[in-house]
Design an enzyme around this catalytic site. Structure first.
Site, short mmCIF file in Angstrom:
data_model
loop_
_atom_site.label_atom_id
_atom_site.label_comp_id
_atom_site.label_asym_id
_atom_site.label_seq_id
_atom_site.Cartn_x
_atom_site.Cartn_y
_atom_site.Cartn_z
N MET A 130 10.62 6.75 4.98
CA MET A 130 10.22 6.52 6.36
C MET A 130 9.56 5.16 6.56
O MET A 130 9.56 4.62 7.65
CB MET A 130 9.25 7.62 6.82
CG MET A 130 9.89 8.99 6.94
SD MET A 130 11.20 9.05 8.16
CE MET A 130 10.25 8.87 9.66
N CYS A 131 8.95 4.60 5.52
CA CYS A 131 8.27 3.31 5.62
C CYS A 131 8.91 2.31 4.69
O CYS A 131 9.47 2.68 3.65
CB CYS A 131 6.78 3.45 5.29
SG CYS A 131 5.90 4.57 6.39
N THR A 132 8.79 1.05 5.05
CA THR A 132 9.24 0.00 4.15
C THR A 132 8.18 -0.15 3.06
O THR A 132 7.06 -0.56 3.32
CB THR A 132 9.41 -1.33 4.90
OG1 THR A 132 10.32 -1.12 5.97
CG2 THR A 132 9.94 -2.40 3.98
#
Length: 697
Positions: free
Chosen positions: A559-561
């Site tokens: 979901m996040c870099t």
């Protein structure tokens, strides 16, 4: 007889003068400390009534400087007379303190003496000198005035009757005729002559016409006068010193004894009030003669403590803090131009309107660097809210922004930008960017159409577009709009310990003839952006694409870099520096990238941009602390910037975009990538794969 005593000249510097000096220093003088001419004015002494006691209080007229003092053609204010001087501004307080003040003082004194003996220019008798140091960051100004006045030996003496009420000697009608004559003069006269007239009691003349004006006038009927800034009943003002020296030097045989009026009346006194001007007879030893050499002079102004020394004007407390911040930002940048890059066009950078798509880690850092470069118009666009994980990585948010579900990121970031620098025109917009491969429900078509229309308008209104989102497909629509509208597009993307910063090339119809067209973010892709992430591996020399969902059905770690914490700030700063280097290049958007030989230091030249190279792509590897400059050619079947896509968008508008959002494979069919992809599949099927190799895969 008593020796003639004088009231020293004083100064009054209005805040507007310091504001204008600041502008002059920043925009014109820069590091120059050359002397520049300025003008001032002074008024006669005046009297005011003390409200508490009802007594009159005498106030001397000061030499006043204002914002108009740098324009020598400006007429002085009403009831004032002009004075001309020299300003010398120093770059450091040390230079100001160490200045050879005696030498500078003597230069101005010599100018007055030359006007007295050679050029016969009475306007130079009130010359002054002003030394300054402007601490522009703190809005403090150190200054020291000098009003050079000749020391004559033996000294002038005043008649035993001293200075008397002018009405006693001249009479009301005589003073009224002098006052009326002064009102008819187009340019105020600091010094003038008075003689009896057949038409009125008296008439006035110019000081330089002394011989002709008094040709047939007996010496006991000749009167010399000057606008007197002193309000003292027995001490005339400073200008009389040089006036008397001028008369002795020019007319030695007829000026050993003079009738003098210290003119102090700016208006006719009302009933019951006296005329303020003073009358006196001054004389000098008849045996004294002026020599051809310049006499010594005095005239440095004392400070507030009554000592010889500079004064300080501290305007920081009275200035608008917003304006102070605005000027301080400009000053930091202009110092760079003064000392290092005289050809740097800061105005072109500050006037560039920037649209930031994404207000996350990259968006926050890009905003900060843009503000540091003096960019005034920054618009952020994002659809998410501030979460608890954001503040430590995204410098425009704090803990309070995360509470109650979190504030909208774009608006919150813009609000914090204004707190950091009130002079920035920052705005935040909550908006989702439609993406290819993400179908639009029927009930949402009108809303998406409005969102697209709004995004198109934002692109039209800005000069540079930063793509700072966290997904591949969200960059597609801004890429198309930027290319179609001829905007500068800067793309930044992060990996774990690597990053990409690139500028998109212009569309083919805008590229100058003979110049290779640079690619965009999608020019190296062989499939269109969609709700998939791709991994390309090479098997026996052939590319194999493995696809999975990009935005939907992602696990928490997807979901996040996930990046090293320092990577975003490096990429963001590089993106802004790439923009500024591009803006300083004479070809701007069409600036050619460096050749491969230029990529390798130390032979890398500065290029045509005053800030150095303007690469196409910058790929950084934090794990190796290494950067690579890469140039990628445009692809004529690119799904983002090819003419096939741009022409379809310009021809069909939102209908084309909606088809790209809803139909998987539409962009491939539009650009012909589907045929290329099918050819690749046929090739792969024709290859015999060993089972061992399959297991490895």
């Amino acid at each position: 007889m008593p020796v003639l005593q004088f009231t020293p000249q004083s100064s009054l510097v209005q805040p507007g003068f310091w504001n204008e000096l600041t502008r002059l220093k920043i925009d014109i003088l820069k590091l120059s400390d050359q002397s520049i001419p300025i003008s001032g004015s002074y008024t006669p002494g005046r009297w005011i009534i003390d409200r508490e006691s009802g007594n009159e209080i005498a106030l001397n007229g000061s030499l006043s400087l204002s914002a108009e003092s740098f324009d020598l053609q400006i007429k002085p204010p009403q009831h004032s007379v002009p004075a001309f001087g020299t300003l010398k501004n120093y770059n450091t307080i040390e230079e100001f303190k160490a200045a050879n003040k005696a030498e500078l003082f003597n230069e101005v004194t010599q100018d007055i003496w030359n006007a007295t003996t050679k050029t016969n220019d009475p306007n130079q008798l009130s010359r002054f000198l002003l030394l300054t140091f402007a601490d522009l960051k703190k809005y403090k100004y150190y200054y020291w005035f000098a009003f050079p006045a000749f020391v004559v030996k033996p000294a002038w003496e005043i008649d035993e009757s001293g200075w008397m009420d002018s009405n006693t000697k001249i009479g009301h009608e005589g003073l009224l005729s002098i006052w009326q004559a002064l009102q008819n003069v187009s340019i105020p006269l600091p010094y003038f002559l008075i003689r009896p007239s057949s038409k009125s009691p008296f008439e006035i003349g110019k000081l330089e016409d002394f011989s002709s004006f008094f040709a047939n006038v007996p010496e006991d009927q000749r009167i010399v006068s000057f606008v007197d800034p002193s309000a003292s009943p027995q001490n005339p003002g400073w200008p009389l010193r040089n006036l008397l020296t001028y008369l002795r030097a020019q007319f030695p045989d007829s000026t050993r004894k003079l009738q003098v009026i210290c003119w102090r009346d700016v208006e006719v006194p009302t009933s019951g009030k006296p005329w303020r001007s003073r009358f006196g007879i001054v004389a000098i030893d008849p045996s004294s003669n002026m020599t051809s050499e310049c006499p010594t002079a005095v005239g440095w102004e004392k400070n507030a403590q009554g000592k010889l020394g500079p004064r300080l004007a501290d305007l920081g407390g009275m200035m608008d803090p917003t304006r102070l911040a605005d000027q301080a930002v400009d000053l930091n940048l202009k110092l760079m131009r003064w000392r290092i890059l005289p050809d740097l066009n800061l105005e072109k950078i500050s006037n560039t309107k920037c649209l930031l798509l994404g207000a996350g880690t990259l968006g926050c850092y890009v905003s900060r660097v843009l503000m540091a470069w003096g960019v005034r118009k920054i618009t952020l666009l994002d659809s998410s809210r501030v979460s608890f994980s954001n503040p430590v990585r995204q410098p425009l948010f704090d803990f309070e922004d995360c509470l109650n579900g979190g504030k909208p990121k774009a608006e919150c970031a813009a609000e914090h930008m204004k707190k950091i620098f009130p002079g920035v025109d920052a705005s935040g917009i909550s908006l989702s960017i439609p993406m290819p491969g993400h179908p639009v429900p029927v009930g949402s078509v009108n809303q998406v159409k409005e969102d697209v229309k709004r995004l198109e308008k934002l692109v039209d209104e800005h000069d540079a577009i930063f793509l700072l989102m966290d997904s591949r497909e969200s960059r597609w629509l801004p890429t198309v709009l930027g290319a179609a509208k001829g905007k500068i597009v800067i793309n930044a993307a992060l990996g774990f310990d690597s990053y990409l910063v690139m500028r998109h090339g212009a569309r083919s119809s805008l590229v100058p003839q003979g110049t290779a067209r640079l690619g965009c973010y999608y020019c190296n892709d062989i499939v269109a952006p969609a709700d998939v992430s791709m991994m390309v591996i090479f098997k026996q020399g052939l590319a194999v694409v493995i696809a999975s969902k990009s935005l939907t059905d992602r696990t928490l770690d997807q979901m996040c870099t996930v990046t090293r914490p320092g990577l975003a700030s490096i990429a963001a700063a590089s993106a802004v520096e790439l923009l500024t280097s591009l803006l300083q290049h004479p070809l701007g958007l069409h600036a050619p990238p460096p050749t491969p030989q230029q990529n390798e230091p130390p032979q890398a030249p500065t290029g045509e941009s005053v800030l150095g190279l303007a690469p196409h792509q910058l790929r950084g590897y934090l794990g190796q602390f290494r950067n690579m400059l890469i140039t990628g050619a445009a692809y004529d079947r690119c799904t983002g910037c090819s003419d096939l896509v741009l022409n379809a968008y310009e021809r069909e508008g939102f209908d084309m975009l909606l088809q790209a959002f809803n139909e998987v494979g539409y962009l491939e069919r539009l650009t012909g990538l589907d045929k290329l992809y099918n050819e690749a599949e046929d090739t792969l099927e024709a290859v015999h794969w060993d089972e061992d190799d399959d297991d490895d895969l």
